[in-house]
Design a protein around this motif. Structure first.
Motif, PDB file in Angstrom:
ATOM      1  N   PHE A 139      17.438 -78.150 -85.195  1.00  0.00           N
ATOM      2  CA  PHE A 139      18.704 -78.873 -85.285  1.00  0.00           C
ATOM      3  C   PHE A 139      18.699 -80.080 -84.363  1.00  0.00           C
ATOM      4  O   PHE A 139      19.111 -81.180 -84.749  1.00  0.00           O
ATOM      5  CB  PHE A 139      19.873 -77.945 -84.921  1.00  0.00           C
ATOM      6  N   ALA A 140      18.234 -79.880 -83.123  1.00  0.00           N
ATOM      7  CA  ALA A 140      18.232 -80.969 -82.147  1.00  0.00           C
ATOM      8  C   ALA A 140      17.291 -82.090 -82.571  1.00  0.00           C
ATOM      9  O   ALA A 140      17.585 -83.267 -82.367  1.00  0.00           O
ATOM     10  CB  ALA A 140      17.839 -80.433 -80.771  1.00  0.00           C
ATOM     11  N   GLN A 148      24.422 -77.632 -84.181  1.00  0.00           N
ATOM     12  CA  GLN A 148      23.842 -76.825 -83.115  1.00  0.00           C
ATOM     13  C   GLN A 148      24.937 -76.273 -82.218  1.00  0.00           C
ATOM     14  O   GLN A 148      24.917 -75.089 -81.842  1.00  0.00           O
ATOM     15  CB  GLN A 148      22.865 -77.655 -82.298  1.00  0.00           C
ATOM     16  N   ALA A 149      25.920 -77.111 -81.878  1.00  0.00           N
ATOM     17  CA  ALA A 149      27.021 -76.676 -81.023  1.00  0.00           C
ATOM     18  C   ALA A 149      27.860 -75.607 -81.714  1.00  0.00           C
ATOM     19  O   ALA A 149      28.281 -74.629 -81.088  1.00  0.00           O
ATOM     20  CB  ALA A 149      27.888 -77.878 -80.651  1.00  0.00           C
ATOM     21  N   VAL A 150      28.100 -75.797 -83.019  1.00  0.00           N
ATOM     22  CA  VAL A 150      28.892 -74.809 -83.767  1.00  0.00           C
ATOM     23  C   VAL A 150      28.218 -73.447 -83.741  1.00  0.00           C
ATOM     24  O   VAL A 150      28.872 -72.419 -83.498  1.00  0.00           O
ATOM     25  CB  VAL A 150      29.103 -75.286 -85.222  1.00  0.00           C
ATOM     26  N   PHE A 277      18.104 -85.998 -74.673  1.00  0.00           N
ATOM     27  CA  PHE A 277      16.999 -86.875 -74.279  1.00  0.00           C
ATOM     28  C   PHE A 277      15.731 -86.545 -75.060  1.00  0.00           C
ATOM     29  O   PHE A 277      14.983 -87.443 -75.465  1.00  0.00           O
ATOM     30  CB  PHE A 277      16.731 -86.751 -72.783  1.00  0.00           C
ATOM     31  N   ARG A 278      15.478 -85.264 -75.288  1.00  0.00           N
ATOM     32  CA  ARG A 278      14.290 -84.878 -76.045  1.00  0.00           C
ATOM     33  C   ARG A 278      14.336 -85.453 -77.452  1.00  0.00           C
ATOM     34  O   ARG A 278      13.325 -85.945 -77.970  1.00  0.00           O
ATOM     35  CB  ARG A 278      14.179 -83.350 -76.101  1.00  0.00           C
ATOM     36  N   GLU A 279      15.494 -85.383 -78.081  1.00  0.00           N
ATOM     37  CA  GLU A 279      15.618 -85.925 -79.446  1.00  0.00           C
ATOM     38  C   GLU A 279      15.417 -87.434 -79.447  1.00  0.00           C
ATOM     39  O   GLU A 279      14.688 -87.982 -80.273  1.00  0.00           O
ATOM     40  CB  GLU A 279      16.992 -85.561 -80.011  1.00  0.00           C
ATOM     41  N   GLU A 280      16.061 -88.138 -78.508  1.00  0.00           N
ATOM     42  CA  GLU A 280      15.957 -89.602 -78.443  1.00  0.00           C
ATOM     43  C   GLU A 280      14.522 -90.035 -78.162  1.00  0.00           C
ATOM     44  O   GLU A 280      13.982 -90.928 -78.826  1.00  0.00           O
ATOM     45  CB  GLU A 280      16.887 -90.140 -77.344  1.00  0.00           C
ATOM     46  N   SER A 281      13.901 -89.408 -77.171  1.00  0.00           N
ATOM     47  CA  SER A 281      12.552 -89.824 -76.771  1.00  0.00           C
ATOM     48  C   SER A 281      11.516 -89.478 -77.837  1.00  0.00           C
ATOM     49  O   SER A 281      10.598 -90.258 -78.101  1.00  0.00           O
ATOM     50  CB  SER A 281      12.169 -89.175 -75.440  1.00  0.00           C
ATOM     51  N   SER A 282      11.645 -88.307 -78.460  1.00  0.00           N
ATOM     52  CA  SER A 282      10.675 -87.922 -79.492  1.00  0.00           C
ATOM     53  C   SER A 282      10.812 -88.820 -80.724  1.00  0.00           C
ATOM     54  O   SER A 282       9.811 -89.183 -81.341  1.00  0.00           O
ATOM     55  CB  SER A 282      10.864 -86.459 -79.882  1.00  0.00           C
ATOM     56  N   ARG A 283      12.040 -89.190 -81.074  1.00  0.00           N
ATOM     57  CA  ARG A 283      12.231 -90.094 -82.213  1.00  0.00           C
ATOM     58  C   ARG A 283      11.644 -91.475 -81.909  1.00  0.00           C
ATOM     59  O   ARG A 283      11.011 -92.092 -82.767  1.00  0.00           O
ATOM     60  CB  ARG A 283      13.723 -90.208 -82.541  1.00  0.00           C
TER      61      ARG A 283
END
Length: 290
Positions: A139-140, A148-150, A277-283
């Motif tokens: 999800f992330a 993910q929050a839900v 941050f993981r999602e932003e950096s990996s993208r």
């Protein structure tokens, strides 16, 4: 442009933080009631069981939940999830076989203050938690932070409500354990379906081969990342086993309650920022190799 990226980042952080807050707050809110309905020993046994499950979670996930962020595309991310489900199941079978052999030994009714039968549930819960953190990474990875929050809120609510019910019924430590485990399993099934991984796909040989191949490609995560994460997790939860075995479950209950209350704010803030941050950096890495 930078302001737009920054606002998106902190908006996603706030979404993850709200989900994490409710996920932690819901079970914490019923703990004062549970501690009055059940003896401290039952709560201590539950916290010790949970600590063991969180330790095994690191082993059974092989830290491939972190590898998902580096997957080339969604299909490879799904193969990593399938890999965790399959490799974790192999770990589960091996651990259960070992426990079956140990169960025939004399004088092994308890291990570090825990009933031996609960060790089986520790292994099963470790597997369920490993699948849970991995599917949450799916999800992330796709920036589906709201979903993910839900699901985190749903999981926290299920754990809280079922544990409260089991305490009202006087089921003791086994009730707390069964409530937590069943909530994780139910949520896992729905989350796996939502990310597009059908349970029937695990019976196909081509899917199995692709999952094994993907694990080999990301083998550095279980070889390098998993041992360090395991050491960190052991340092956090090993005191529960020491206290439960040497001083009794009541001491483990006091330690577990304090640990849960004090670690919640740090885990909430740091975990929320890290997830986004993981999602932003990996993208960024996938798109521009930057």
């Amino acid at each position: 442009m930078k302001n737009k990226i920054g606002s998106r980042f902190w908006r996603n952080v706030s979404i993850v933080m709200i989900g994490g807050l409710l996920y932690q707050l819901l079970p914490l809110s019923v703990l004062p009631i549970i501690t009055r309905l059940l003896p401290p020993e039952a709560v201590g046994v539950y916290f010790t069981w949970l600590g063991g499950a969180l330790i095994l979670n690191v082993v059974m996930s092989l830290r491939l939940d972190m590898a998902i962020f580096q997957a080339r595309d969604d299909e490879q991310a799904k193969d990593l999830l399938r890999g965790v489900v399959l490799s974790g199941f192999l770990f589960l079978v091996c651990f259960l076989i070992v426990l079956l052999f140990l169960g025939h030994a004399e004088g092994i009714d308890e291990v570090l203050g825990l009933p031996f039968s609960l060790l089986y549930l520790i292994v099963i819960a470790g597997y369920a938690l490993a699948v849970n953190v991995t599917v949450a990474s799916c999800f992330a990875r796709n920036a589906k932070f709201k979903r993910q929050a839900v699901w985190r809120i749903v999981l926290g609510g299920l754990i809280a409500s079922t544990q409260l019910l089991s305490s009202l019924l006087g089921l003791g430590a086994i009730g707390l354990v069964a409530a937590h485990l069943s909530a994780v399993v139910v949520v896992n099934i729905f989350m796996i379906r939502e990310v597009g991984v059908e349970l029937v796909s695990f019976s196909r040989l081509d899917v199995l081969r692709r999952a094994i191949s993907t694990i080999r490609e990301f083998r550095r995560f279980p070889i390098i990342s998993m041992p360090s994460a395991l050491i960190n997790t052991l340092s956090a939860y090993l005191p529960l086993f020491v206290l439960n075995g040497r001083l009794g479950a009541q001491s483990a209950a006091q330690y577990g309650l304090n640990q849960k209350a004090l670690s919640a704010p740090l885990g909430l803030i740091g975990g929320s920022i890290t997830a986004v941050f993981r999602e932003e950096s990996s993208r960024e890495y996938r798109e521009s190799k930057s």
